[in-house]
Design an enzyme around this catalytic site. Structure first.
Site, PDB file in Angstrom:
ATOM      1  CB  CYS A 299     -41.977  26.729 -32.039  1.00  0.00           C
ATOM      2  SG  CYS A 299     -42.099  24.989 -32.488  1.00  0.00           S
ATOM      3  CG  LEU A 300     -39.448  23.714 -27.082  1.00  0.00           C
ATOM      4  CD1 LEU A 300     -39.665  22.437 -26.284  1.00  0.00           C
ATOM      5  CD2 LEU A 300     -38.465  24.631 -26.365  1.00  0.00           C
TER       6      LEU A 300
ATOM      7  CG  HIS B 250     -45.888  21.156 -33.737  1.00  0.00           C
ATOM      8  ND1 HIS B 250     -44.853  21.512 -34.577  1.00  0.00           N
ATOM      9  CD2 HIS B 250     -45.767  21.966 -32.651  1.00  0.00           C
ATOM     10  CE1 HIS B 250     -44.153  22.493 -34.022  1.00  0.00           C
ATOM     11  NE2 HIS B 250     -44.685  22.795 -32.856  1.00  0.00           N
TER      12      HIS B 250
ATOM     13  CG  HIS C 262     -47.791  26.011 -30.854  1.00  0.00           C
ATOM     14  ND1 HIS C 262     -47.105  27.174 -31.188  1.00  0.00           N
ATOM     15  CD2 HIS C 262     -46.864  25.017 -30.947  1.00  0.00           C
ATOM     16  CE1 HIS C 262     -45.857  26.879 -31.476  1.00  0.00           C
ATOM     17  NE2 HIS C 262     -45.670  25.571 -31.332  1.00  0.00           N
ATOM     18  CD  GLU C 263     -46.983  21.996 -28.538  1.00  0.00           C
ATOM     19  OE1 GLU C 263     -46.416  21.256 -29.348  1.00  0.00           O
ATOM     20  OE2 GLU C 263     -46.463  23.041 -28.091  1.00  0.00           O
TER      21      GLU C 263
ATOM     22  N   GLY D  33     -44.886  22.958 -24.190  1.00  0.00           N
ATOM     23  CA  GLY D  33     -45.568  21.977 -25.029  1.00  0.00           C
ATOM     24  C   GLY D  33     -44.593  21.360 -26.014  1.00  0.00           C
TER      25      GLY D  33
ATOM     26  CD  GLN E 164     -42.242  20.630 -31.420  1.00  0.00           C
ATOM     27  OE1 GLN E 164     -43.130  20.415 -30.624  1.00  0.00           O
ATOM     28  NE2 GLN E 164     -41.490  21.718 -31.377  1.00  0.00           N
TER      29      GLN E 164
HETATM   30 NI    NI Z   1     -44.016  24.277 -31.479  1.00  0.00          NI
END
Ligand code: NI
Length: 172
Positions: free
Chosen positions: A94-95, A140, A136-137, A45, A50
């Site tokens: 998380c990226l 963000h 989660h996304e 995701g 991000q």
């Molecule tokens: Ni994340």
């Protein structure tokens, strides 16, 4: 085209993103770039902030099994409209916070509405990993990271590691 992923801590990861008023070719290109960036990372995701874009846009694909058909989802203005009382705990990452993982408890099932790449309104029930990932996304887009669910000690420890990682990377 791949885009660079912002790393925590970054003020852009703490901001509330603006709803997307109308779809445009530019926004579709951003969504396609985000999918490419996510698959390349690799991740399941990615949210627009991000990659430094403050739009309510997320992409995800939680199909992880080798040989299974991918299911890339692009969601403009995604919203959780219903959530189960039953909860589920997953180890999240998380990226924007590479190599850091922690258990987070969230509703096991959520109903989500969104606008798809063609501008159509969609609604679907997600469970399991999909439910965790989509929540989660969407977090963000509200400036919230998975580490915000942790205790202050654990959160500060991870943030300190990230500050060091960013310093090391900046030095090359
Ligand atoms: Ni994340």
């Amino acid at each position: 085209m791949k885009r660079p992923i912002l790393l925590h801590p970054d003020p852009r990861l703490k901001k509330v993103c603006a709803p997307v008023p109308d779809l445009s070719d530019e926004l579709r290109r951003l969504a396609d770039d985000m999918l490419e960036t996510m698959y390349n990372a690799p991740g399941i995701g990615l949210a627009a902030p991000q990659v430094g874009m403050m739009d309510r846009l997320i992409v995800l694909d939680c199909v992880k099994e080798e040989g299974e058909t991918p299911r890339p989802l692009i969601m403009f203005n995604p919203e959780v409209v219903a959530a189960s009382d039953e909860m589920n705990t997953y180890e999240e990452g998380c990226l924007s916070i590479p190599d850091q993982y922690a258990d987070v408890t969230r509703p096991r099932e959520v109903d989500v509405t969104w606008i798809d790449r063609d501008g159509n309104a969609q609604r679907e029930t997600f469970d399991g990993l999909w439910a965790t990932c989509v929540q989660h996304e969407i977090d963000h887009l509200n400036g919230k990271l998975f580490i915000d669910y942790l205790g202050p000690m654990k959160r500060q420890m991870i943030t300190r590691k990230m500050v060091k990682l960013k310093r090391d990377r900046a030095r090359g």
